[in-house]
Design an enzyme around this catalytic site. Structure first.
Site, PDB file in Angstrom:
ATOM      1  N   GLU A  51      33.089  34.398  88.171  1.00  0.00           N
ATOM      2  CA  GLU A  51      33.524  34.558  86.781  1.00  0.00           C
ATOM      3  C   GLU A  51      34.561  35.668  86.583  1.00  0.00           C
ATOM      4  O   GLU A  51      34.371  36.564  85.768  1.00  0.00           O
ATOM      5  CB  GLU A  51      32.295  34.769  85.885  1.00  0.00           C
ATOM      6  CG  GLU A  51      31.293  33.623  86.041  1.00  0.00           C
ATOM      7  CD  GLU A  51      30.052  33.756  85.152  1.00  0.00           C
ATOM      8  OE1 GLU A  51      29.839  34.843  84.595  1.00  0.00           O
ATOM      9  OE2 GLU A  51      29.323  32.762  85.038  1.00  0.00           O
ATOM     10  N   ASN A  56      34.226  31.096  91.576  1.00  0.00           N
ATOM     11  CA  ASN A  56      33.292  30.285  90.790  1.00  0.00           C
ATOM     12  C   ASN A  56      33.396  30.712  89.329  1.00  0.00           C
ATOM     13  O   ASN A  56      33.445  31.904  89.036  1.00  0.00           O
ATOM     14  CB  ASN A  56      31.872  30.556  91.317  1.00  0.00           C
ATOM     15  CG  ASN A  56      30.812  29.648  90.727  1.00  0.00           C
ATOM     16  OD1 ASN A  56      30.965  28.419  90.781  1.00  0.00           O
ATOM     17  ND2 ASN A  56      29.751  30.218  90.170  1.00  0.00           N
ATOM     18  N   HIS A  86      28.196  24.314  82.981  1.00  0.00           N
ATOM     19  CA  HIS A  86      27.108  24.496  82.004  1.00  0.00           C
ATOM     20  C   HIS A  86      27.572  23.814  80.719  1.00  0.00           C
ATOM     21  O   HIS A  86      28.354  24.381  79.954  1.00  0.00           O
ATOM     22  CB  HIS A  86      26.869  25.985  81.737  1.00  0.00           C
ATOM     23  CG  HIS A  86      26.301  26.710  82.915  1.00  0.00           C
ATOM     24  ND1 HIS A  86      25.017  26.464  83.385  1.00  0.00           N
ATOM     25  CD2 HIS A  86      26.816  27.656  83.727  1.00  0.00           C
ATOM     26  CE1 HIS A  86      24.788  27.241  84.431  1.00  0.00           C
ATOM     27  NE2 HIS A  86      25.855  27.969  84.664  1.00  0.00           N
ATOM     28  N   GLU A 126      26.686  24.683  89.052  1.00  0.00           N
ATOM     29  CA  GLU A 126      25.565  25.150  88.223  1.00  0.00           C
ATOM     30  C   GLU A 126      25.284  24.186  87.068  1.00  0.00           C
ATOM     31  O   GLU A 126      25.006  24.614  85.939  1.00  0.00           O
ATOM     32  CB  GLU A 126      25.876  26.545  87.653  1.00  0.00           C
ATOM     33  CG  GLU A 126      26.242  27.576  88.698  1.00  0.00           C
ATOM     34  CD  GLU A 126      26.413  28.991  88.133  1.00  0.00           C
ATOM     35  OE1 GLU A 126      26.062  29.248  86.973  1.00  0.00           O
ATOM     36  OE2 GLU A 126      26.921  29.851  88.890  1.00  0.00           O
ATOM     37  N   ASP A 154      24.126  22.084  84.121  1.00  0.00           N
ATOM     38  CA  ASP A 154      23.037  21.773  83.195  1.00  0.00           C
ATOM     39  C   ASP A 154      23.664  21.330  81.879  1.00  0.00           C
ATOM     40  O   ASP A 154      24.848  21.557  81.654  1.00  0.00           O
ATOM     41  CB  ASP A 154      22.001  22.908  83.040  1.00  0.00           C
ATOM     42  CG  ASP A 154      22.571  24.261  82.683  1.00  0.00           C
ATOM     43  OD1 ASP A 154      23.713  24.333  82.194  1.00  0.00           O
ATOM     44  OD2 ASP A 154      21.851  25.269  82.879  1.00  0.00           O
TER      45      ASP A 154
HETATM   46  C1  XIL Z   1      21.647  33.361  85.417  1.00  0.00           C
HETATM   47  C2  XIL Z   1      20.216  33.140  85.870  1.00  0.00           C
HETATM   48  O1  XIL Z   1      19.923  31.766  85.770  1.00  0.00           O
HETATM   49  C3  XIL Z   1      19.264  33.952  85.021  1.00  0.00           C
HETATM   50  O2  XIL Z   1      17.940  33.859  85.539  1.00  0.00           O
HETATM   51  C4  XIL Z   1      19.700  35.409  84.982  1.00  0.00           C
HETATM   52  O3  XIL Z   1      18.880  36.124  84.086  1.00  0.00           O
HETATM   53  C5  XIL Z   1      21.148  35.525  84.539  1.00  0.00           C
HETATM   54  O4  XIL Z   1      21.961  34.735  85.394  1.00  0.00           O
HETATM   55  N1  XIL Z   1      26.521  31.878  85.614  1.00  0.00           N
HETATM   56  C6  XIL Z   1      26.147  32.285  86.872  1.00  0.00           C
HETATM   57  C7  XIL Z   1      24.709  32.454  87.202  1.00  0.00           C
HETATM   58  O5  XIL Z   1      27.009  32.393  87.747  1.00  0.00           O
HETATM   59  O6  XIL Z   1      24.499  33.456  88.154  1.00  0.00           O
HETATM   60  C8  XIL Z   1      23.892  32.726  85.960  1.00  0.00           C
HETATM   61  O7  XIL Z   1      22.521  32.735  86.330  1.00  0.00           O
HETATM   62  C9  XIL Z   1      24.181  31.682  84.909  1.00  0.00           C
HETATM   63  C10 XIL Z   1      25.631  31.709  84.492  1.00  0.00           C
END
Ligand code: XIL
Length: 373
Positions: free
Chosen positions: A172, A213, A249, A277, A279
């Site tokens: 990020e 990422n 996401h 990631e 969802d």
């Molecule tokens: C999130 C985890 O799922 C949580 O458990 C934690 O509290 C915060 O981080 N982007 C990312 C991940 O790259 O590492 C994040 O994961 C979600 C957003």
């Protein structure tokens, strides 16, 4: 000839054998995972293997060994795993120079036991840094901070050398408007921290695939442009970068991104891509119609990945709603996963159907294990 009486006994005994065999089968299928094990159709990982795609999940290592159905689904449905939190800086280097890889090592062992690859997440980020570092950052010289970063990246990648398939080296780094995120690294070191991290990671494990990422690059726009620019400039400068991870996401309120178009810009520029990631959240409670939309967003993001030979893996950010990060981070939202209480949801079925449709109609992909040394 057995007498009628012995025959009754024999028949009775075989009925008993059959009955106990049925009981054994039933108890085996519940003890090895219940609903997860009995999800209809072929497991996602078996289907994905037939098109050369790795399908993954983020894993909460606190649940491993504590919740048998969790282990069972993680092992049987997925062919890669990503630690949800335990490879982050605050966990692996809680005190300066003191490393704790115990939880992450457990996940690597789990992956090896179940013939899974590991996505390492993540070496350099803005969040989940230990207090010793964030407290000291402003008073450290740029050289000292750079030294801390080098030591951390090198130590972590060396520890997992040969065990990690893809590393999210920098997580990020770009803001929504396309500018660099102003974190402690950027503030002290400027954008060079990114190139440095990739070089150090490559030195420590030349076989690992190295990724940037980020979230929100699925939709196109200034952030996607900036990410492509960054990756392209790094490559032009000889920085060892292999790919770009699309977190994906999604939220049904924002509609369906043209993920294929966004990812294609990167593959055409010569980069590997991955969905890292996935969802799909919605405001609770979710109607049936909204759930259908969630399933469609899952399916279309997987379809985009399937259409690109260079999309190496498709990872969901945890599989079960019970343990999703979404309700904690997006109050009022949830139902973002593909299982709930270990029961597959229509979102699961949508992914399964997408893989089934792809078999036979998709281009030959790279064999991911070829990347492992
Ligand atoms: C999130 C985890 O799922 C949580 O458990 C934690 O509290 C915060 O981080 N982007 C990312 C991940 O790259 O590492 C994040 O994961 C979600 C957003």
């Amino acid at each position: 000839m057995p007498s009628p009486r012995t025959r009754v006994v024999v028949i009775g005994a075989s009925v008993a054998v059959v009955v106990s065999a049925v009981i054994v089968v039933l108890s085996v299928s519940t003890s090895t995972g219940g609903p997860g094990a009995t999800a209809p159709g072929e497991p996602l990982r078996d289907l994905a293997a037939q098109v050369g795609l790795r399908i993954g999940t983020a894993v909460d290592t606190d649940l491993l060994g504590a919740e048998p159905q969790y282990d069972e689904i993680a092992a049987s449905q997925f062919s890669t795993v990503t630690p949800e939190n335990v490879m982050k800086w605050e966990v692996v280097e809680p005190q300066r120079g003191e490393y704790d890889y115990s939880a992450a090592d457990e996940l690597v062992a789990f992956a090896q036991e179940h013939d899974q690859l590991v996505r390492g997440h993540t070496l350099v980020w803005t969040n989940q840094l230990p207090a010793w570092l964030t407290d000291a950052a402003a008073s450290l010289s740029a050289d000292e901070l750079r030294g801390i970063l080098e030591e951390h990246v090198t130590n972590q990648v060396a520890h997992f050398k040969g065990d990690v398939w893809q590393w999210d080296v920098v997580n990020e780094p770009i803001d929504d408007d396309g500018s660099y995120v102003r974190n402690i690294w950027y503030t002290a070191l400027g954008p060079d921290y990114i190139a440095d991290a990739f070089r150090w990671a490559h030195e420590a494990d030349p076989e690992a695939l190295l990724f940037l990422n980020d979230y929100g690059i699925e939709y196109g726009g200034p952030k996607t442009d900036a990410m492509l620019d960054l990756a392209t400039r790094l490559r032009a400068d000889g920085v060892p970068i292999d790919g770009v991870g699309f977190e994906t996401h999604l939220d049904i309120a924002f509609g369906k991104p043209d993920l294929l178009a966004a990812m294609t810009r990167f593959t055409e520029a010569g980069f590997d891509v991955a969905v890292t990631e996935a969802d799909v959240r919605a405001t609770l409670p979710v109607s049936e119609e909204q759930q259908d939309l969630q399933a469609e967003l899952y399916a279309s993001s997987l379809r985009a990945c399937l259409q690109l030979e260079r999309c190496l893996s498709y990872t969901v950010w945890g599989f079960d709603d019970q343990y999703s990060w979404i309700p904690g981070w997006f109050p009022g939202q949830g139902a973002a996963g593909i299982y709930d209480e270990f029961m597959p949801k229509p979102q699961y079925t949508a992914l399964q159907r997408e893989l089934e449709d792809a078999i036979g109609s998709m281009p030959t992909r790279r064999e991911p294990s070829a990347h492992l040394g």
